[in-house]
Scaffold this active site. Structure first.
Site, short mmCIF file in Angstrom:
data_model
loop_
_atom_site.label_atom_id
_atom_site.label_comp_id
_atom_site.label_asym_id
_atom_site.label_seq_id
_atom_site.Cartn_x
_atom_site.Cartn_y
_atom_site.Cartn_z
CE LYS A 181 38.68 38.74 40.40
NZ LYS A 181 39.03 39.70 39.32
CB CYS A 289 43.61 54.06 47.18
SG CYS A 289 44.93 53.25 48.08
P1 NAD Z 1 37.16 47.52 40.85
O1 NAD Z 1 36.31 47.67 42.04
O2 NAD Z 1 36.56 47.78 39.52
O3 NAD Z 1 37.77 46.03 40.77
C1 NAD Z 1 38.37 45.44 41.89
C2 NAD Z 1 38.11 43.94 41.84
O4 NAD Z 1 36.72 43.72 41.90
C3 NAD Z 1 38.61 43.28 40.57
O5 NAD Z 1 39.26 42.09 40.90
C4 NAD Z 1 37.34 43.05 39.76
O6 NAD Z 1 37.40 41.87 38.99
C5 NAD Z 1 36.28 42.91 40.82
N1 NAD Z 1 34.97 43.41 40.38
C6 NAD Z 1 34.72 44.46 39.55
N2 NAD Z 1 33.40 44.65 39.40
C7 NAD Z 1 32.79 43.70 40.15
C8 NAD Z 1 31.42 43.39 40.42
N3 NAD Z 1 30.44 44.07 39.87
N4 NAD Z 1 31.16 42.36 41.25
C9 NAD Z 1 32.14 41.65 41.82
N5 NAD Z 1 33.46 41.91 41.60
C10 NAD Z 1 33.79 42.92 40.77
O7 NAD Z 1 38.44 48.45 41.10
P2 NAD Z 1 39.59 48.82 40.08
O8 NAD Z 1 39.06 49.76 39.06
O9 NAD Z 1 40.29 47.60 39.62
O10 NAD Z 1 40.62 49.59 41.04
C11 NAD Z 1 40.55 50.97 41.29
C12 NAD Z 1 39.82 51.25 42.56
O11 NAD Z 1 40.46 50.59 43.64
C13 NAD Z 1 39.84 52.73 42.94
O12 NAD Z 1 38.57 53.08 43.42
C14 NAD Z 1 40.88 52.81 44.04
O13 NAD Z 1 40.73 53.88 44.93
C15 NAD Z 1 40.68 51.51 44.72
N6 NAD Z 1 41.84 51.12 45.50
C16 NAD Z 1 41.75 51.24 46.84
C17 NAD Z 1 42.84 50.94 47.63
C18 NAD Z 1 42.76 51.09 49.11
O14 NAD Z 1 43.68 50.69 49.79
N7 NAD Z 1 41.71 51.66 49.66
C19 NAD Z 1 44.03 50.49 47.04
C20 NAD Z 1 44.08 50.35 45.66
C21 NAD Z 1 42.97 50.68 44.88
#
Ligand code: NAD
Length: 503
Positions: A181, A289
């Site tokens: 997804k 991240c």
């Molecule tokens: P996000 O949490 O908004 O989205 C991630 C995924 O979750 C997407 O596929 C999205 O469709 C889904 N999603 C969003 N809101 C949702 C909800 N309410 N319910 C269910 N699913 C939902 O994250 P983003 O903005 O796409 O990415 C940035 C974030 O990811 C930052 O916080 C970053 O630090 C983190 N990140 C962490 C790592 C790590 O290894 N720890 C790596 C990359 C990014």
């Protein structure tokens, strides 16, 4: 070339179900924008729970054929995928850059890291050769790595290829059917990955794509046939996915957000440190991240800070740094800078007015490197994940104070120290409570087979997402203990008799 090549026409994303691309035009659609110019480059369907169910069932039907192949046969398919991905590198790089706003160089680096994990997965037949041992005379213990079934990966916007490739090769080599997804903000590159996986000879339905947002995620995470979920994204959603998934009895590893600290001590190497800090907070425009977010200045290190600002001020947008994913994120970053000023910090480098020179791209989502000095613990800029090219500087008097400050963060992805002293490096490595530590490395992403993962609110669940830990997440280890009759009594008397008994 500075800017990526844009697709000639709008890209309509499709779901991949049972090995068939489905146009999904009956579902609500969301526009996909390029951060470079803010213009529409495609659209993505927002799948509902019925669509998710159909895709999961198709994957479930396809799974046994893949599970029953030998690891070596599965590795051959991944080898072909790696080869095709390398051949398609220019197309993949453009796709990642156009949809996520990265520079082409950054896009390529992410893809290479994804292929490194693919190589690790391909090496599995060689890695696991020592899985059987004679534990006493005639008694053998053996590990058998067993697939889980249908598993899913939910990924964020900031690495359209790399984060899916943290999961896909390891889940597939372990014999699972994998459903991706992708982030609805960057769904285009996954379409290419799907194309390449099919071309590699993967049986239909073993790799699927379900596009969508929260509804699709919730449907996947609660579907009874989905056995494990890997998630990477913000902490709020990671926590939600972890709770919902584990409540439904699934194995879940959910990586969340971060606020990484870099400690700088007066003995550090000036140029190495300044360049390491610069690339950590400006790389991918701070949207990773592992980005440095807080610089903890121990004692008198103004010469390092000045050099960081001098180098950052020379950054050209579009060449040295990419764009911010969307207008909402840009606003959040700008507000964080305004708030820092209000709370008494000093903006010593202000990237807010910066735009790329190329007029075609000035409608995109841009901000230049920004440095906030004289911040203090407790300020929003010191605690919140800003996820932009903003470095917050906090000054402390001792190394102990620096590590304590870093350890107080609710996040625990990475922490680094820049020093030329072994005792300083050892102290930070021993006392930091982050999951990945850098010594003179601003972005301490472990290379395979060392695994990737943080602590505290940066990770929900146990283990890491890559390396052997990732493999363990996507599989079960079955233990087989075997005893045979003694060799002497059971031995066939003649070679002929042996053949008789076995035919
Ligand atoms: P996000 O949490 O908004 O989205 C991630 C995924 O979750 C997407 O596929 C999205 O469709 C889904 N999603 C969003 N809101 C949702 C909800 N309410 N319910 C269910 N699913 C939902 O994250 P983003 O903005 O796409 O990415 C940035 C974030 O990811 C930052 O916080 C970053 O630090 C983190 N990140 C962490 C790592 C790590 O290894 N720890 C790596 C990359 C990014």
């Amino acid at each position: 070339m500075t800017f990526p090549n844009f697709p000639a026409q709008l890209q309509q994303c499709r779901n991949l179900s049972g090995g068939v691309w489905e146009d999904a035009s009956n579902l609500p659609q969301r526009e996909v924008l390029s951060p470079y110019n803010g213009r529409v480059i495609g659209s993505v369907p927002l799948s509902d729970s019925g669509t998710v169910d159909k895709i999961v069932r198709a994957a479930q039907a396809a799974w046994p054929q893949w599970r029953n192949l030998s690891v070596r046969n599965r590795a051959e398919v991944l080898q072909k995928f790696r080869h095709l991905a390398l051949e398609s590198m220019p197309r993949l790089i453009d796709s990642v850059a156009v949809e996520s706003g990265k520079t082409r160089v950054e896009a390529e680096a992410g893809l290479q890291k994804g292929l490194e994990i693919t190589e690790f997965a391909i090496s599995l037949p060689n890695l696991e050769q020592m899985n059987s041992l004679e534990v006493s005379q005639g008694v053998y213990c053996q590990f058998r790595r067993e697939a889980l079934g249908v598993v899913a990966g939910i990924t964020p916007f900031n690495f359209p290829a790399m984060v899916p490739l943290w999961m896909i090769p390891l889940a597939l080599i372990a014999g699972n059917a994998f459903i991706l997804k992708p982030s609805e903000k960057v769904p285009l590159t996954s379409q290419i990955l799907g194309e390449l996986l099919i071309k590699s000879g993967l049986p239909a339905g073993v790799f699927s794509i379900v596009n969508g947002a929260a509804e699709a995620v919730d449907a996947l995470v609660s579907h009874p046939e989905v056995k494990a979920v890997g998630f990477v994204g913000s902490t709020a959603v990671a926590s939600h996915v972890y709770q919902k998934g584990t409540a439904a009895g699934k194995r879940v590893l959910a990586l969340g957000g971060a606020k990484n600290h870099i400690i700088v001590t007066p003995d550090c190497d000036l140029e190495m440190s300044a360049r390491g800090i610069l690339s950590s907070f400006t790389g991918c425009a701070g949207q990773r991240c592992m980005a440095a977010s807080v610089l903890v200045a121990v004692g008198q290190v103004d010469h390092v800070l000045n050099r960081v600002c001098e180098l950052a001020a020379g950054h050209v947008l579009g060449r040295d740094m990419g764009a911010i994913i969307d207008s909402a994120s840009l606003l959040k970053i700008r507000n964080a800078v305004v708030q820092a000023e209000k709370q008494g910090a000093k903006i010593v480098l202000d990237g807010r007015p910066a735009l790329p020179e190329n007029k075609d791209f000035q409608s995109g989502f841009w901000i230049g490197p920004t440095v906030i000095d004289h911040a203090a613990a407790g300020m929003e800029c010191a605690e919140m994940e800003i996820f932009g090219p903003v470095l917050t500087v906090i000054r402390v008097n001792s190394l102990e104070e620096a590590v304590q400050l870093s350890n107080r963060s609710v996040y625990g992805n990475a922490a680094s120290v820049f020093t030329t002293r072994g005792d300083v490096a050892q102290y930070v490595a021993a006392h930091s409570n982050a999951g990945m530590i850098g010594v003179n490395v601003g972005v301490p992403v472990p290379r395979e087979p060392f695994s990737f993962g943080g602590t505290k609110l940066s990770r929900f669940g146990h283990g890491d997402i890559t390396g052997r830990s990732g493999l363990d997440f996507w599989s079960d280890l079955k233990k087989v203990t075997t005893a045979w009759p003694s060799l002497n009594s059971a031995a066939p008397k003649t070679a002929g008799q042996f053949l008789l008994h076995t035919t």
